[in-house]
Motif scaffolding. Structure first.
Motif, PDB file in Angstrom:
ATOM      1  N   LEU A 132       0.880  -1.006   0.025  1.00 55.57           N
ATOM      2  CA  LEU A 132       0.069  -0.040  -0.062  1.00 55.57           C
ATOM      3  C   LEU A 132       0.810   1.299  -0.028  1.00 55.57           C
ATOM      4  CD1 LEU A 132      -2.914   0.999   0.314  1.00 55.57           C
ATOM      5  CD2 LEU A 132      -2.741   1.066   2.835  1.00 55.57           C
ATOM      6  N   PHE A 133       1.842   1.390   0.671  1.00 57.71           N
ATOM      7  CA  PHE A 133       2.854   2.243   0.711  1.00 57.71           C
ATOM      8  C   PHE A 133       3.513   2.659  -0.607  1.00 57.71           C
ATOM      9  CE2 PHE A 133       7.342   3.988   1.436  1.00 57.71           C
ATOM     10  CZ  PHE A 133       6.726   5.376   2.133  1.00 57.71           C
ATOM     11  N   GLU A 134       3.771   1.643  -1.386  1.00 57.95           N
ATOM     12  CA  GLU A 134       4.582   1.965  -2.653  1.00 57.95           C
ATOM     13  C   GLU A 134       3.530   2.509  -3.452  1.00 57.95           C
ATOM     14  OE1 GLU A 134       6.774  -1.104  -4.573  1.00 57.95           O
ATOM     15  OE2 GLU A 134       8.157  -1.411  -2.705  1.00 57.95           O
ATOM     16  N   PHE A 135       2.263   1.916  -3.416  1.00 62.03           N
ATOM     17  CA  PHE A 135       1.034   2.385  -4.116  1.00 62.03           C
ATOM     18  C   PHE A 135       0.840   3.914  -4.011  1.00 62.03           C
ATOM     19  CE2 PHE A 135      -3.430   3.361  -4.661  1.00 62.03           C
ATOM     20  CZ  PHE A 135      -3.447   3.020  -6.104  1.00 62.03           C
ATOM     21  N   LYS A 136       0.754   4.203  -2.803  1.00 61.28           N
ATOM     22  CA  LYS A 136       0.480   5.655  -2.408  1.00 61.28           C
ATOM     23  C   LYS A 136       1.771   6.446  -2.758  1.00 61.28           C
ATOM     24  CE  LYS A 136      -2.769   5.061   1.237  1.00 61.28           C
ATOM     25  NZ  LYS A 136      -3.255   5.204   2.698  1.00 61.28           N
ATOM     26  N   LEU A 137       2.750   6.025  -2.501  1.00 65.29           N
ATOM     27  CA  LEU A 137       4.207   6.818  -2.681  1.00 65.29           C
ATOM     28  C   LEU A 137       4.383   7.154  -4.118  1.00 65.29           C
ATOM     29  CD1 LEU A 137       6.553   8.579  -1.466  1.00 65.29           C
ATOM     30  CD2 LEU A 137       7.896   6.337  -1.793  1.00 65.29           C
ATOM     31  N   ARG A 138       3.920   6.138  -5.027  1.00 63.71           N
ATOM     32  CA  ARG A 138       4.275   6.088  -6.509  1.00 63.71           C
ATOM     33  C   ARG A 138       3.542   7.296  -7.094  1.00 63.71           C
ATOM     34  NH1 ARG A 138       6.676   2.759 -10.045  1.00 63.71           N
ATOM     35  NH2 ARG A 138       6.718   1.035  -8.705  1.00 63.71           N
ATOM     36  N   ASN A 139       2.263   7.375  -6.408  1.00 66.10           N
ATOM     37  CA  ASN A 139       0.990   8.247  -7.089  1.00 66.10           C
ATOM     38  C   ASN A 139       1.512   9.731  -6.721  1.00 66.10           C
ATOM     39  OD1 ASN A 139      -0.541   6.577  -8.323  1.00 66.10           O
ATOM     40  ND2 ASN A 139      -1.965   6.222  -6.596  1.00 66.10           N
ATOM     41  N   LYS A 140       1.943   9.826  -5.533  1.00 65.57           N
ATOM     42  CA  LYS A 140       2.264  11.158  -4.964  1.00 65.57           C
ATOM     43  C   LYS A 140       3.636  11.434  -5.761  1.00 65.57           C
ATOM     44  CE  LYS A 140       0.891  13.314  -2.109  1.00 65.57           C
ATOM     45  NZ  LYS A 140      -0.195  14.310  -2.279  1.00 65.57           N
ATOM     46  N   ILE A 141       4.503  10.710  -5.863  1.00 65.92           N
ATOM     47  CA  ILE A 141       5.802  10.954  -6.677  1.00 65.92           C
ATOM     48  C   ILE A 141       5.469  11.415  -8.055  1.00 65.92           C
ATOM     49  CG2 ILE A 141       8.032  10.392  -7.332  1.00 65.92           C
ATOM     50  CD1 ILE A 141       8.718   9.700  -4.602  1.00 65.92           C
ATOM     51  N   THR A 142       4.651  10.763  -8.582  1.00 70.02           N
ATOM     52  CA  THR A 142       4.342  11.133  -9.998  1.00 70.02           C
ATOM     53  C   THR A 142       3.510  12.533 -10.223  1.00 70.02           C
ATOM     54  OG1 THR A 142       3.923   8.808 -10.526  1.00 70.02           O
ATOM     55  CG2 THR A 142       3.130  10.053 -12.040  1.00 70.02           C
ATOM     56  N   LEU A 143       2.729  12.705  -9.486  1.00 76.00           N
ATOM     57  CA  LEU A 143       2.061  13.770  -9.407  1.00 76.00           C
ATOM     58  C   LEU A 143       3.074  15.116  -9.089  1.00 76.00           C
ATOM     59  CD1 LEU A 143      -0.907  15.243  -9.574  1.00 76.00           C
ATOM     60  CD2 LEU A 143      -1.118  15.266  -7.160  1.00 76.00           C
ATOM     61  N   ASN A 144       3.683  14.990  -8.161  1.00 71.09           N
ATOM     62  CA  ASN A 144       4.628  16.042  -7.625  1.00 71.09           C
ATOM     63  C   ASN A 144       5.915  16.298  -8.416  1.00 71.09           C
ATOM     64  OD1 ASN A 144       3.798  17.229  -5.001  1.00 71.09           O
ATOM     65  ND2 ASN A 144       3.582  15.073  -4.264  1.00 71.09           N
ATOM     66  N   ASN A 145       6.281  15.236  -9.185  1.00 73.66           N
ATOM     67  CA  ASN A 145       7.458  15.414 -10.128  1.00 73.66           C
ATOM     68  C   ASN A 145       6.942  16.322 -11.301  1.00 73.66           C
ATOM     69  OD1 ASN A 145       9.350  14.155  -9.035  1.00 73.66           O
ATOM     70  ND2 ASN A 145       9.390  11.997 -10.082  1.00 73.66           N
ATOM     71  N   ALA A 146       5.619  16.181 -11.669  1.00 73.10           N
ATOM     72  CA  ALA A 146       5.106  17.007 -12.869  1.00 73.10           C
ATOM     73  C   ALA A 146       5.033  18.622 -12.358  1.00 73.10           C
ATOM     74  CB  ALA A 146       3.603  16.729 -12.928  1.00 73.10           C
ATOM     75  N   ILE A 147       4.945  18.871 -11.067  1.00 67.93           N
ATOM     76  CA  ILE A 147       4.619  20.192 -10.571  1.00 67.93           C
ATOM     77  C   ILE A 147       6.303  20.518 -10.477  1.00 67.93           C
ATOM     78  CG2 ILE A 147       4.258  21.501  -8.549  1.00 67.93           C
ATOM     79  CD1 ILE A 147       2.188  19.619  -7.818  1.00 67.93           C
ATOM     80  N   LEU A 148       7.085  19.834 -10.051  1.00 63.67           N
ATOM     81  CA  LEU A 148       8.618  20.127  -9.743  1.00 63.67           C
ATOM     82  C   LEU A 148       9.271  20.244 -11.139  1.00 63.67           C
ATOM     83  CD1 LEU A 148       9.750  17.539  -6.922  1.00 63.67           C
ATOM     84  CD2 LEU A 148       9.457  20.077  -6.846  1.00 63.67           C
ATOM     85  N   LYS A 149       8.922  19.408 -12.198  1.00 63.70           N
ATOM     86  CA  LYS A 149       9.622  19.688 -13.497  1.00 63.70           C
ATOM     87  C   LYS A 149       8.896  20.988 -13.984  1.00 63.70           C
ATOM     88  CE  LYS A 149       9.552  15.026 -15.239  1.00 63.70           C
ATOM     89  NZ  LYS A 149       8.980  14.148 -16.221  1.00 63.70           N
ATOM     90  N   ALA A 150       7.624  21.480 -13.923  1.00 62.54           N
ATOM     91  CA  ALA A 150       7.290  22.587 -14.491  1.00 62.54           C
ATOM     92  C   ALA A 150       7.858  23.859 -13.825  1.00 62.54           C
ATOM     93  CB  ALA A 150       5.543  22.845 -14.237  1.00 62.54           C
ATOM     94  N   TRP A 151       8.527  23.591 -12.598  1.00 62.56           N
ATOM     95  CA  TRP A 151       9.046  24.785 -12.029  1.00 62.56           C
ATOM     96  C   TRP A 151      10.611  24.987 -12.257  1.00 62.56           C
ATOM     97  CZ3 TRP A 151       6.618  24.725  -6.324  1.00 62.56           C
ATOM     98  CH2 TRP A 151       5.553  25.469  -6.337  1.00 62.56           C
ATOM     99  N   GLY A 152      10.930  23.608 -13.052  1.00 60.52           N
ATOM    100  CA  GLY A 152      12.460  23.527 -13.532  1.00 60.52           C
ATOM    101  C   GLY A 152      13.329  22.916 -12.419  1.00 60.52           C
ATOM    102  N   ALA A 153      12.714  22.137 -11.531  1.00 51.98           N
ATOM    103  CA  ALA A 153      13.456  21.610 -10.179  1.00 51.98           C
ATOM    104  C   ALA A 153      13.629  19.996 -10.883  1.00 51.98           C
ATOM    105  CB  ALA A 153      12.631  21.460  -9.156  1.00 51.98           C
ATOM    106  N   LYS A 154      14.507  19.286 -10.284  1.00 55.99           N
ATOM    107  CA  LYS A 154      14.940  18.085 -10.571  1.00 55.99           C
ATOM    108  C   LYS A 154      13.912  17.147 -10.002  1.00 55.99           C
ATOM    109  CE  LYS A 154      18.703  15.431 -10.082  1.00 55.99           C
ATOM    110  NZ  LYS A 154      19.674  14.747  -9.052  1.00 55.99           N
ATOM    111  N   PRO A 155      13.363  16.146 -10.926  1.00 56.95           N
ATOM    112  CA  PRO A 155      12.444  15.241 -10.516  1.00 56.95           C
ATOM    113  C   PRO A 155      13.058  14.335  -9.416  1.00 56.95           C
ATOM    114  CG  PRO A 155      12.682  14.775 -12.660  1.00 56.95           C
ATOM    115  CD  PRO A 155      13.471  16.073 -12.160  1.00 56.95           C
ATOM    116  N   LEU A 156      12.265  13.607  -8.522  1.00 56.25           N
ATOM    117  CA  LEU A 156      12.760  12.552  -7.505  1.00 56.25           C
ATOM    118  C   LEU A 156      12.627  11.458  -8.029  1.00 56.25           C
ATOM    119  CD1 LEU A 156      10.631  14.187  -4.412  1.00 56.25           C
ATOM    120  CD2 LEU A 156      13.095  13.916  -4.727  1.00 56.25           C
TER     121      LEU A 156
END
Ligand code: IMP
Length: 440
Positions: free
Chosen positions: A174-198
């Protein structure tokens, strides 16, 4: 036990030997010296429970010359035999928590069966820290001046109902499932801001390793807390930050993201409101603030004096704190919103060399006098403090053991603080160590 029963400070039992629950809050903008007061009070409490904030906090305690800095773990851990808990209202960075446990163990502190971590506390992840940093950067001169520990974004996820909790660490799939979703979403935001994705894998591995180390401490905290209460344990609820950093009652938006005030102890632990027996408000003999935002009594001279003494640098970020005169308009509000019964005044010795000391007793907005802090930030920036002046005692106070040992002028000053705030003066701290504490 009901409120209003006479209670002796430093005692966690009433005259019928019933256990008392005490909530301790910061009555100003944080950094009031709560760590030391908690340490002093813990001598007679059985359990200490932290109820909000995260590793943005830094509680410094000196014991026999050794310095301990705590960020997440309740300061009660420094007293053998006391039970310590991180409540559900706290946001926990597990990597930072493990480092703190490791560092404290190296200093000889026992953290075993005396420490509990709520399974419903929310977790802080690297994307929270990156978002915190980027949001601050994009705010430019309107930045909040956060500690960049990811606190706002972590509480944001909690309120948005997309947070991941401590208990989730124990269910790998469950942890992996939740974390994968969060990281996918937050990486899109970080990329839009020009930051390195996780890297999902890297974060997941790191947190899964931490989960195994933390597993023995993770509990359903509410039933345990109530078990303690039923068993007649006296409990100290430890607040972090201060009243004017409260998300509801502080100088919004220049605040932290939790309820730092006494009510936070109930929502952040499962303590029923009618079981709060006493509220202790900790305040410095002057005022400080870190980060941006209005600060009516700010004064460059007193800041320079305190910094030259090596005082008033942040325990978490090392930033020099902004300093100013004691603001009784602020502490009166604090008394109101927290229901402060007893006051602990800290850092009295910081004023030992000052010739004329001021207390703000009201604010002036043009011709209008205000006796309460306005909610309108523009007005709060515009107002000027009305001061009452006190003669400085110009004598070292650190060796004083009783209220009577203090210089008369210091006694007058302390009594004025208590009277203007509207609560009982019960503790005065005149130095960093446990021994430099006066119980009034
Ligand atoms: P955050 O809690 O890191 O989001 O920071 C928000 C505001 O609260 C900033 O002004 C910080 O300087 C302040 N703050 C957060 N934690 C503390 C603390 O423990 N002591 C004093 N100020 C704090």
């Amino acid at each position: 036990m009901t409120r209003g029963t006479p209670v002796l400070l430093g005692r966690f039992r009433n005259e019928n030997h019933m256990a008392l629950n005490t909530v301790l809050v910061g009555a100003q903008w944080g950094d009031e010296g709560k760590g030391k007061i908690i340490d002093v009070l813990t001598e007679e409490a059985d359990c200490v429970v932290r109820y909000q904030g995260g590793n943005n906090a830094g509680h410094t305690v000196f014991i026999n010359g050794a310095k301990y800095v705590l960020h997440l773990i309740p300061s009660g851990i420094l007293r053998p035999g006391k039970m310590c808990m991180i409540g559900n209202g706290v946001v926990v960075d597990p990597i930072s928590l493990l480092k703190e446990i490791e560092d404290l163990r190296k200093q000889g502190v026992t953290i075993e069966a005396n420490f509990f971590l709520s399974e419903t506390a929310h977790l802080v992840f690297p994307y929270h820290r990156l978002l915190d940093e980027w949001r601050e950067h994009h705010k430019g001169k309107h930045k909040i001046g956060t500690t960049k520990r990811g606190i706002g974004p972590a509480y944001g996820d909690k309120v948005e109902r997309t947070g991941i909790r401590v208990g989730d660490l124990l269910n790998a799939k469950l942890f992996e499932f939740k974390l994968r979703n969060k990281i996918t979403l937050n990486n899109a935001i970080l990329k839009a801001w020009g930051a390195k994705p996780l890297s999902f894998r890297k974060v997941c591995d790191e947190y899964s390793t931490a989960a195994e180390k933390l597993r023995p401490f993770i509990v359903a905290s509410v039933p345990l807390l109530h078990q303690w209460m039923k068993a007649g344990k006296s409990i100290l609820f430890e607040g972090a930050q201060g009243t004017f950093l409260d998300i509801d009652y502080g100088t919004y938006p220049y605040v932290t993201s939790s309820n730092t005030t006494a009510g936070g102890a109930c929502t952040g632990t499962g303590l029923p409101p009618h079981r709060v027996d006493r509220v202790v408000g900790v305040m410095k003999a002057y005022t400080t603030r870190v980060g941006e935002g209005p600060f009516p009594t700010e004064n460059a001279e007193i800041a320079d004096m305190l910094h030259a003494m090596g005082r008033e640098f942040g325990a978490t970020t090392g930033r020099p704190r902004r300093c100013g005169w004691f603001d009784s308009v602020a502490t009166r509000f604090s008394q109101m919103v927290n229901g402060i019964d007893d006051i602990a005044v800290t850092n009295l010795d910081g004023l030992d060399t000052v010739a004329k000391i001021k207390i703000c007793v009201a604010y002036k907005d043009g011709r209008k006098e205000l006796d309460c802090m306005p909610n309108d930030l523009e007005q709060l920036r515009r107002i000027t403090p009305v001061y009452k002046e006190f003669e400085g005692w110009r004598t070292p106070t650190t060796a004083a053991k009783t209220f009577g040992d203090l210089p008369k002028k210091a006694q007058v000053y302390l009594k004025a603080i208590a009277e203007l705030t509207g609560a009982n003066l019960k503790i005065v701290s005149v130095g960093a160590g446990r021994e430099a504490t006066i119980v009034v």
